[in-house]
Scaffold this motif. Structure first.
Motif, mmCIF file in Angstrom:
data_model
loop_
_atom_site.group_PDB
_atom_site.id
_atom_site.type_symbol
_atom_site.label_atom_id
_atom_site.label_comp_id
_atom_site.label_asym_id
_atom_site.label_seq_id
_atom_site.Cartn_x
_atom_site.Cartn_y
_atom_site.Cartn_z
ATOM 1 N N PRO A 1 8.354 -22.227 -23.791
ATOM 2 C CA PRO A 1 9.057 -23.511 -23.865
ATOM 3 C C PRO A 1 8.145 -24.728 -23.890
ATOM 4 O O PRO A 1 8.604 -25.820 -24.213
ATOM 5 N N CYS B 1 3.377 -17.732 -17.210
ATOM 6 C CA CYS B 1 4.125 -18.413 -16.159
ATOM 7 C C CYS B 1 5.292 -17.524 -15.749
ATOM 8 O O CYS B 1 6.022 -16.990 -16.598
ATOM 9 N N HIS C 1 5.384 -27.040 -18.085
ATOM 10 C CA HIS C 1 6.811 -27.086 -18.432
ATOM 11 C C HIS C 1 7.611 -27.812 -17.357
ATOM 12 O O HIS C 1 8.193 -28.849 -17.615
ATOM 13 N N PHE C 2 7.591 -27.301 -16.124
ATOM 14 C CA PHE C 2 8.360 -27.936 -15.051
ATOM 15 C C PHE C 2 7.492 -28.350 -13.865
ATOM 16 O O PHE C 2 8.019 -28.616 -12.785
ATOM 17 N N HIS D 1 8.042 -18.303 -14.442
ATOM 18 C CA HIS D 1 9.376 -18.916 -14.462
ATOM 19 C C HIS D 1 10.086 -18.757 -15.808
ATOM 20 O O HIS D 1 11.205 -18.260 -15.865
ATOM 21 N N HIS D 2 9.445 -19.177 -16.898
ATOM 22 C CA HIS D 2 10.089 -19.040 -18.208
ATOM 23 C C HIS D 2 9.152 -18.404 -19.214
ATOM 24 O O HIS D 2 9.301 -18.594 -20.417
ATOM 25 N N SER D 3 8.162 -17.673 -18.684
ATOM 26 C CA SER D 3 7.336 -16.775 -19.507
ATOM 27 C C SER D 3 6.451 -17.454 -20.546
ATOM 28 O O SER D 3 6.089 -16.836 -21.546
ATOM 29 N N ALA D 4 6.088 -18.699 -20.341
ATOM 30 C CA ALA D 4 5.121 -19.324 -21.244
ATOM 31 C C ALA D 4 3.794 -18.572 -21.141
ATOM 32 O O ALA D 4 3.386 -18.152 -20.051
ATOM 33 N N VAL E 1 5.661 -26.686 -11.870
ATOM 34 C CA VAL E 1 5.748 -25.779 -10.727
ATOM 35 C C VAL E 1 4.609 -24.777 -10.816
ATOM 36 O O VAL E 1 3.943 -24.653 -11.853
ATOM 37 N N CYS F 1 2.424 -25.310 -13.970
ATOM 38 C CA CYS F 1 2.890 -25.136 -15.348
ATOM 39 C C CYS F 1 3.259 -26.489 -15.950
ATOM 40 O O CYS F 1 3.979 -27.268 -15.312
HETATM 41 S S1 FES Z 1 8.056 -23.550 -15.545
HETATM 42 FE FE1 FES Z 1 6.494 -22.449 -16.603
HETATM 43 S S2 FES Z 1 7.440 -21.832 -18.448
HETATM 44 FE FE2 FES Z 1 8.982 -22.968 -17.397
#
Ligand code: FES
Length: 111
Positions: free
Chosen positions: A87, A69, A47-48, A71-74, A50, A45
């Motif tokens: 995010p 994703c 974003h982070f 983790h934070h639903s992107a 991961v 991802c």
């Molecule tokens: S790690 Fe994928 S949306 Fe935050």
């Protein structure tokens, strides 16, 4: 493009409208599919940095259009890996060039 290909999986391993995670020489790759169309992305991802799957191999997809994703639903579009909501909106997954060959295998194409 040198035309060299590497088999990732069979087309049937990828649910229509869904995703399948394969290990490509130690690098996890997500293959998403809509009908006979497939796209490949590095399982990371933006974003982070991961993996996109929380449980290995489990990638949520919606309406054969986007993958999410864990983790934070992107949400990322199948076609170009672009994040359309979440995010990291506007960022994109790293593409892996894939295609379906004559044996109905999904292959990575080296450019
Ligand atoms: S790690 Fe994928 S949306 Fe935050």
């Amino acid at each position: 493009m040198n035309g060299e290909t590497h088999r990732l999986c069979s087309l049937g391993d990828v649910p229509d409208g869904g995703a399948h995670v394969v290990d490509r020489a130690g690098r996890p790759v997500i293959v998403v599919r809509r009908g006979d169309s497939v796209w490949g992305y590095v399982n990371r991802c933006p974003h982070f940095s991961v993996r996109l799957d929380f449980e290995e191999g489990q990638v949520s997809c919606y309406r054969a259009q986007v993958l999410m994703c864990a983790h934070h639903s992107a949400l990322f579009r199948f076609e170009d890996g672009r994040c359309i909501e979440g995010p990291c909106a506007g960022a994109a997954l790293d593409a892996v060039a894939v295609q379906v060959d004559a044996t109905r295998s999904v292959v990575e194409v080296n450019m």
